[in-house]
Write a protein that holds these residues in place. Structure first.
Motif, PDB file in Angstrom:
ATOM      1  N   PHE A 258       0.827  -1.205   0.000  1.00  0.00           N
ATOM      2  CA  PHE A 258       0.000   0.000   0.000  1.00  0.00           C
ATOM      3  C   PHE A 258       0.856   1.248   0.000  1.00  0.00           C
ATOM      4  CE2 PHE A 258       0.612   1.404   4.347  1.00  0.00           C
ATOM      5  CZ  PHE A 258       0.878   0.255   5.041  1.00  0.00           C
ATOM      6  N   ARG A 259       2.152   1.087   0.249  1.00  0.00           N
ATOM      7  CA  ARG A 259       3.058   2.226   0.220  1.00  0.00           C
ATOM      8  C   ARG A 259       3.722   2.402  -1.144  1.00  0.00           C
ATOM      9  NH1 ARG A 259       4.225   4.457   5.094  1.00  0.00           N
ATOM     10  NH2 ARG A 259       3.558   3.309   6.948  1.00  0.00           N
ATOM     11  N   ILE A 260       3.307   1.621  -2.124  1.00  0.00           N
ATOM     12  CA  ILE A 260       3.871   1.739  -3.469  1.00  0.00           C
ATOM     13  C   ILE A 260       3.028   2.702  -4.282  1.00  0.00           C
ATOM     14  CG2 ILE A 260       4.384   0.544  -5.615  1.00  0.00           C
ATOM     15  CD1 ILE A 260       4.921  -1.961  -4.046  1.00  0.00           C
ATOM     16  N   TYR A 261       3.672   3.703  -4.865  1.00  0.00           N
ATOM     17  CA  TYR A 261       2.974   4.660  -5.710  1.00  0.00           C
ATOM     18  C   TYR A 261       3.301   4.437  -7.178  1.00  0.00           C
ATOM     19  CZ  TYR A 261       2.286   6.869  -1.221  1.00  0.00           C
ATOM     20  OH  TYR A 261       1.945   7.088   0.073  1.00  0.00           O
ATOM     21  N   ALA A 262       4.500   3.982  -7.443  1.00  0.00           N
ATOM     22  CA  ALA A 262       4.916   3.729  -8.817  1.00  0.00           C
ATOM     23  C   ALA A 262       6.010   2.670  -8.830  1.00  0.00           C
ATOM     24  CB  ALA A 262       5.445   5.010  -9.457  1.00  0.00           C
ATOM     25  N   VAL A 263       6.076   1.943  -9.918  1.00  0.00           N
ATOM     26  CA  VAL A 263       7.151   0.976 -10.137  1.00  0.00           C
ATOM     27  C   VAL A 263       7.775   1.266 -11.489  1.00  0.00           C
ATOM     28  CG1 VAL A 263       7.750  -1.445 -10.478  1.00  0.00           C
ATOM     29  CG2 VAL A 263       6.126  -0.806  -8.696  1.00  0.00           C
ATOM     30  N   GLY A 264       9.076   1.308 -11.514  1.00  0.00           N
ATOM     31  CA  GLY A 264       9.777   1.594 -12.757  1.00  0.00           C
ATOM     32  C   GLY A 264      10.734   0.480 -13.125  1.00  0.00           C
ATOM     33  N   TRP A 265      10.932   0.308 -14.417  1.00  0.00           N
ATOM     34  CA  TRP A 265      11.943  -0.613 -14.943  1.00  0.00           C
ATOM     35  C   TRP A 265      13.099   0.210 -15.504  1.00  0.00           C
ATOM     36  CZ3 TRP A 265      12.223  -5.779 -14.460  1.00  0.00           C
ATOM     37  CH2 TRP A 265      11.066  -6.478 -14.152  1.00  0.00           C
ATOM     38  N   PHE A 266      14.271  -0.186 -15.136  1.00  0.00           N
ATOM     39  CA  PHE A 266      15.493   0.415 -15.652  1.00  0.00           C
ATOM     40  C   PHE A 266      16.397  -0.715 -16.139  1.00  0.00           C
ATOM     41  CE2 PHE A 266      15.521   4.925 -14.261  1.00  0.00           C
ATOM     42  CZ  PHE A 266      14.326   4.933 -13.564  1.00  0.00           C
ATOM     43  N   ARG A 267      17.387  -0.367 -16.944  1.00  0.00           N
ATOM     44  CA  ARG A 267      18.331  -1.376 -17.398  1.00  0.00           C
ATOM     45  C   ARG A 267      19.744  -0.811 -17.339  1.00  0.00           C
ATOM     46  NH1 ARG A 267      16.224  -1.542 -23.716  1.00  0.00           N
ATOM     47  NH2 ARG A 267      17.027   0.508 -24.359  1.00  0.00           N
ATOM     48  N   GLN A 268      20.675  -1.737 -17.250  1.00  0.00           N
ATOM     49  CA  GLN A 268      22.061  -1.317 -17.074  1.00  0.00           C
ATOM     50  C   GLN A 268      22.991  -2.272 -17.796  1.00  0.00           C
ATOM     51  OE1 GLN A 268      23.186  -0.856 -12.949  1.00  0.00           O
ATOM     52  NE2 GLN A 268      24.808   0.592 -13.478  1.00  0.00           N
TER      53      GLN A 268
ATOM     54  N   VAL B  30      13.542   2.725 -18.582  1.00  0.00           N
ATOM     55  CA  VAL B  30      12.821   1.979 -19.604  1.00  0.00           C
ATOM     56  C   VAL B  30      11.339   2.347 -19.582  1.00  0.00           C
ATOM     57  CG1 VAL B  30      12.163  -0.321 -20.417  1.00  0.00           C
ATOM     58  CG2 VAL B  30      14.467   0.062 -19.501  1.00  0.00           C
ATOM     59  N   ALA B  31      10.696   2.141 -18.449  1.00  0.00           N
ATOM     60  CA  ALA B  31       9.262   2.407 -18.338  1.00  0.00           C
ATOM     61  C   ALA B  31       8.878   2.456 -16.869  1.00  0.00           C
ATOM     62  CB  ALA B  31       8.457   1.324 -19.060  1.00  0.00           C
ATOM     63  N   ALA B  32       7.753   3.116 -16.592  1.00  0.00           N
ATOM     64  CA  ALA B  32       7.240   3.181 -15.226  1.00  0.00           C
ATOM     65  C   ALA B  32       5.719   3.191 -15.271  1.00  0.00           C
ATOM     66  CB  ALA B  32       7.765   4.408 -14.502  1.00  0.00           C
ATOM     67  N   VAL B  33       5.130   2.720 -14.173  1.00  0.00           N
ATOM     68  CA  VAL B  33       3.673   2.609 -14.106  1.00  0.00           C
ATOM     69  C   VAL B  33       3.183   3.100 -12.751  1.00  0.00           C
ATOM     70  CG1 VAL B  33       3.694   0.216 -13.254  1.00  0.00           C
ATOM     71  CG2 VAL B  33       1.719   1.056 -14.534  1.00  0.00           C
ATOM     72  N   SER B  34       2.047   3.767 -12.775  1.00  0.00           N
ATOM     73  CA  SER B  34       1.396   4.185 -11.539  1.00  0.00           C
ATOM     74  C   SER B  34       0.715   2.970 -10.915  1.00  0.00           C
ATOM     75  CB  SER B  34       0.358   5.267 -11.828  1.00  0.00           C
ATOM     76  OG  SER B  34      -0.498   5.448 -10.725  1.00  0.00           O
ATOM     77  N   TRP B  35       0.981   2.717  -9.638  1.00  0.00           N
ATOM     78  CA  TRP B  35       0.401   1.556  -8.986  1.00  0.00           C
ATOM     79  C   TRP B  35      -1.119   1.678  -8.888  1.00  0.00           C
ATOM     80  CZ3 TRP B  35       2.307  -3.039  -8.172  1.00  0.00           C
ATOM     81  CH2 TRP B  35       1.708  -3.901  -7.255  1.00  0.00           C
TER      82      TRP B  35
ATOM     83  N   TYR C 140      16.245  -3.981 -14.003  1.00  0.00           N
ATOM     84  CA  TYR C 140      15.913  -3.822 -12.594  1.00  0.00           C
ATOM     85  C   TYR C 140      14.557  -3.150 -12.458  1.00  0.00           C
ATOM     86  CZ  TYR C 140      20.968  -4.370 -11.848  1.00  0.00           C
ATOM     87  OH  TYR C 140      22.259  -4.836 -11.834  1.00  0.00           O
ATOM     88  N   CYS C 141      13.834  -3.512 -11.410  1.00  0.00           N
ATOM     89  CA  CYS C 141      12.634  -2.757 -11.077  1.00  0.00           C
ATOM     90  C   CYS C 141      12.848  -2.082  -9.727  1.00  0.00           C
ATOM     91  CB  CYS C 141      11.386  -3.623 -11.085  1.00  0.00           C
ATOM     92  SG  CYS C 141      11.315  -4.940  -9.846  1.00  0.00           S
ATOM     93  N   GLY C 142      12.233  -0.918  -9.589  1.00  0.00           N
ATOM     94  CA  GLY C 142      12.339  -0.152  -8.361  1.00  0.00           C
ATOM     95  C   GLY C 142      11.033   0.559  -8.096  1.00  0.00           C
ATOM     96  N   ARG C 143      10.836   0.977  -6.863  1.00  0.00           N
ATOM     97  CA  ARG C 143       9.612   1.682  -6.515  1.00  0.00           C
ATOM     98  C   ARG C 143       9.913   3.152  -6.322  1.00  0.00           C
ATOM     99  NH1 ARG C 143       8.147   2.416  -0.783  1.00  0.00           N
ATOM    100  NH2 ARG C 143       9.988   1.987   0.487  1.00  0.00           N
TER     101      ARG C 143
ATOM    102  N   ASP D  93      14.965   8.728  -8.505  1.00  0.00           N
ATOM    103  CA  ASP D  93      13.589   8.838  -8.017  1.00  0.00           C
ATOM    104  C   ASP D  93      12.999   7.484  -7.635  1.00  0.00           C
ATOM    105  OD1 ASP D  93      12.606  11.553 -10.269  1.00  0.00           O
ATOM    106  OD2 ASP D  93      13.496  11.580  -8.257  1.00  0.00           O
ATOM    107  N   PHE D  94      13.791   6.431  -7.790  1.00  0.00           N
ATOM    108  CA  PHE D  94      13.328   5.084  -7.467  1.00  0.00           C
ATOM    109  C   PHE D  94      14.292   4.432  -6.485  1.00  0.00           C
ATOM    110  CE2 PHE D  94       9.866   4.577 -10.502  1.00  0.00           C
ATOM    111  CZ  PHE D  94      10.117   5.599 -11.390  1.00  0.00           C
ATOM    112  N   GLY D  95      13.796   3.432  -5.770  1.00  0.00           N
ATOM    113  CA  GLY D  95      14.635   2.731  -4.813  1.00  0.00           C
ATOM    114  C   GLY D  95      14.106   1.335  -4.585  1.00  0.00           C
ATOM    115  N   SER D  96      14.607   0.708  -3.537  1.00  0.00           N
ATOM    116  CA  SER D  96      14.228  -0.674  -3.201  1.00  0.00           C
ATOM    117  C   SER D  96      14.444  -1.588  -4.401  1.00  0.00           C
ATOM    118  CB  SER D  96      12.763  -0.746  -2.750  1.00  0.00           C
ATOM    119  OG  SER D  96      12.539   0.056  -1.620  1.00  0.00           O
ATOM    120  N   TRP D  97      15.545  -1.421  -5.058  1.00  0.00           N
ATOM    121  CA  TRP D  97      15.835  -2.180  -6.270  1.00  0.00           C
ATOM    122  C   TRP D  97      15.930  -3.674  -5.984  1.00  0.00           C
ATOM    123  CZ3 TRP D  97      15.455   0.692 -10.501  1.00  0.00           C
ATOM    124  CH2 TRP D  97      15.757   2.059 -10.434  1.00  0.00           C
ATOM    125  N   GLY D  98      15.477  -4.449  -6.967  1.00  0.00           N
ATOM    126  CA  GLY D  98      15.686  -5.888  -6.884  1.00  0.00           C
ATOM    127  C   GLY D  98      17.089  -6.245  -7.319  1.00  0.00           C
TER     128      GLY D  98
END
Length: 123
Positions: free
Chosen positions: A29-39, A48-53, A95-98, A109-114
């Motif tokens: 419930f504390r997630i507002y957005a999730v983004g995908w990044f690549r490296q 790469v892309a992000a989505v509103s939760w 990687y995905c991050g919130r 702007d993102f964190g909690s990376w996998g």
């Protein structure tokens, strides 16, 4: 605390498709957005892309627009990245991050990376 786990990477030929999954756990419930990044080695994390939760609204990098689709399933608590028409230049660790908002392309702007999942596209 929210933890993210990516899966679904692999080896695919150019023109093929893969679907990546990102599984947030913990207090979603504390997630507002999730983004995908690549490296790639020696380079910074590329958006790469992000989505509103809550709304499912999406934001894409120009390099993947029209080829990749990001979506979320609030019931299953999953975020997906459907990657079509893959190119060798899409090869990277994904990687995905919130984050607090989805309409940003900044990795800071993102964190909690996998831990990331490797995508390799052969020519």
């Amino acid at each position: 605390q929210v933890q993210l786990v990516e899966s679904g990477g692999g080896l695919v030929q150019a023109g093929g498709s893969l679907r990546l999954s990102c599984a947030p756990s913990g207090r979603t419930f504390r997630i507002y957005a999730v983004g995908w990044f690549r490296q790639t080695p020696g380079k910074g994390r590329e958006f790469v892309a992000a989505v509103s939760w809550s709304s499912g609204s999406a934001y894409y990098a120009d390099s993947v627009k029209g080829r990749f689709i990001i979506s979320r399933d609030n019931v299953k608590n999953m975020v997906y990245l459907q990657m079509n028409s893959l190119k060798p230049e899409d090869t990277a660790v994904y990687y995905c991050g919130r984050g607090a908002r989805y309409n940003t392309d900044k990795a800071t702007d993102f964190g909690s990376w996998g831990q990331g999942t490797q995508v390799t596209v052969s020519s």
